[in-house]
Design an enzyme around this catalytic site. Structure first.
Site, PDB file in Angstrom:
ATOM      1  N   CYS A   1       4.821 -54.698   5.018  1.00 21.69           N
ATOM      2  CA  CYS A   1       4.746 -53.578   5.973  1.00 21.69           C
ATOM      3  C   CYS A   1       3.499 -52.710   5.840  1.00 21.69           C
ATOM      4  O   CYS A   1       2.735 -52.563   6.794  1.00 21.69           O
ATOM      5  CB  CYS A   1       5.985 -52.698   5.828  1.00 21.69           C
TER       6      CYS A   1
ATOM      7  N   HIS B   1       4.077 -46.826   6.828  1.00 24.19           N
ATOM      8  CA  HIS B   1       5.226 -47.246   6.030  1.00 24.19           C
ATOM      9  C   HIS B   1       6.044 -46.040   5.586  1.00 24.19           C
ATOM     10  O   HIS B   1       5.532 -44.936   5.434  1.00 24.19           O
ATOM     11  CB  HIS B   1       4.772 -48.048   4.801  1.00 24.19           C
TER      12      HIS B   1
END
Length: 498
Positions: free
Chosen positions: A81, A135
């Site tokens: 991510c 994130h």
């Protein structure tokens, strides 16, 4: 301490005021400028109706694809991510960011970089966000330079619901069911959908679109499904019959590199009922089928919420003046090779969905041209007429929007680190795997990070019959010529990145 706090608060206030006054000053110049709806979906692999997977129910994404260009061969820069999202938002590759993990905030490594929303804000856009764009842990509120105002908090409504519902049997997505203290990896929820995280994110985004409709806006919306745990309302689970769900083959590619995969990623292993199968190597069919079922249900829920966003644009009369970009931050393994999640350089992990629908370009087209998620930033700069910052490492995909057969790049590159952290630089790993695809062959070279000339292993896979890696052809002499060609392409790309 009070003086320092007051100073910091004043600094933030002045930045926000400058952003607002700067926007007002440029309102005349931005008249007629295209709005941008920027939709990020967590862990979304290109297994959607419009990508040929008709068994996955995604009518709204399919409709968006019918109005835009679908990129069949779009790739993330790292299949995890934070590095992927940081790359998209800054226009820089992981090596330029010096970020390969989940915890490093990009402003600590490249503090002066101009992000995509920051660039648009500086050019007269109202720039806002809700949901997961960066994130978790480095949420959008941490980066005050990028946004016209701090990102909209979707967690407070869930906390309020949790307080009201505490003690009853209502299950909220913010309070996942547990067994013996462990979260369930999948769950068919009977809670009101309006109480669930992604629905709250969509509601806030719809509200903001109503407020922003009269000014050029960049609205970033980040959905958390279909990230683990796979929790979705029962109506989405009921779209799929368990007996129709196929369990993938579990075989490793012949001659696979020891560095290629992380079979038991902590991402799935931390959930209830998973770790007991670690010694067996694979999850049983019934558990695998439930996980896949939950993933599909979560995808269908997000699809419905995306439909709500687009319907809002239509109702507000701004759909024809709005660029919509839909992207997933990387691919995902759903039991292929007997593995789950991402964390590799394989085709299934690096390939990501990308759909761009822009006013003035005909839709319903699919492009085989190679693209990287890194290319989103320069593409939106060109489409918005805001100019391209000098630091960008991607390429504009506008030529592909005009002609889907046009090729803007010869290869697409991804990378993934392996090994222990280096003691003298915890942001780097001992081993780095660089991987490129030319649209047919995927070549990966595993090398020492400190000594790049020390090659540890090579892989070559042929994808002309499918996306699954079947056999490492780099170990076969008859493929030496192809290996040398792909290695030269990789070296050329790495040299260009410096």
């Amino acid at each position: 301490m009070k003086t320092q706090l007051a100073s910091t608060t004043l600094h933030i206030f002045l930045i926000c005021m400058c952003s607002v006054t700067g926007t007002k000053a440029q309102q005349t110049d931005t008249a007629g400028r295209k709005n941008i709806l920027f939709i990020a979906v967590d862990d979304l692999r290109p297994e959607l109706g419009c990508y040929g997977a008709g068994y996955v129910k995604t009518p709204n994404i399919d409709k968006l694809a019918s109005k835009g260009v679908l990129f069949e061969n779009a790739y993330c820069q790292q299949a995890i991510c934070a590095p992927s999202r940081n790359s998209v938002m800054t226009g820089l590759r992981p090596d330029a960011l010096n970020i390969y993990d989940l915890s490093t905030f990009f402003r600590t490594t490249v503090p002066d970089v101009v992000t995509l929303p920051q660039h648009l804000k500086n050019n007269g856009y109202i720039s806002e966000a809700v949901g997961k764009i960066y994130h978790e842990g480095h949420n959008n509120r941490d980066d005050i330079l990028s946004w016209s105002r701090p990102s909209w908090d979707y967690k407070t409504p869930l906390k309020n619901l949790k307080k009201v519902k505490r003690g009853d049997t209502t299950d909220l997505q913010s309070d996942f069911p547990k067994i013996n203290g462990e979260l369930l990896p999948f769950y068919k929820s009977n809670a009101p959908e309006t109480n669930m995280t992604d629905a709250v994110i969509a509601d806030i985004a719809v509200e903001r679109l109503h407020q922003l409709k009269d000014r050029p806006f960049f609205m970033a919306v980040g959905f958390k499904n279909p990230h683990l745990p796979f929790v979705a309302p029962a109506k989405y689970w009921n779209m799929y019959k368990p007996e129709d769900i196929r369990i993938p083959e579990r075989n490793d590619p012949d001659g696979v590199s020891r560095y290629a995969f992380a079979r038991w990623s902590g991402e799935l292993n931390k959930y209830h009922g998973i770790s007991q199968y670690k010694t067996e190597g694979y999850l049983p069919d019934d558990l695998s089928r439930n996980l896949i079922h939950g993933y599909y249900a979560a995808v269908s829920q997000v699809d419905d919420l995306i439909g709500q966003l687009i319907t809002t644009l239509e109702e507000l009369g701004v759909r024809d003046n709005t660029i919509i970009v839909l992207w997933g931050d990387h691919g995902w393994k759903l039991g292929e090779y007997g593995m789950w999640a991402k964390h590799s350089n394989c085709e299934l992990d690096t390939r990501a969905p990308l759909i761009i629908s822009a006013p003035g370009f005909s839709g319903g087209k699919k492009s085989e041209s190679l693209a990287e998620l890194l290319d989103i930033y320069p593409t939106l700069c060109e489409l918005s007429g805001t100019g391209l910052p000098d630091h960008l490492q991607g390429k504009s995909l506008v030529p592909v929007l005009k002609d889907p057969t046009f090729k803007v790049r010869e290869t697409a590159m991804s990378q993934y680190p392996r090994g222990k952290y280096l003691k003298d630089d915890p942001t780097k790993r001992e081993i780095m795997g660089y991987s490129i695809t030319d649209g047919r062959y995927r070549f990966t070279r595993w090398q020492s990070y400190k000594n790049p000339d020390r090659v540890l292993d090579r892989e070559l896979y042929d994808h002309h019959k499918g996306r699954i890696d079947l056999s490492n052809l780099a170990r076969l002499k008859e493929y030496d010529t192809i290996v040398r060609r792909m290695e030269k392409l990789l070296n050329d790309q790495l040299a260009h990145n410096r």
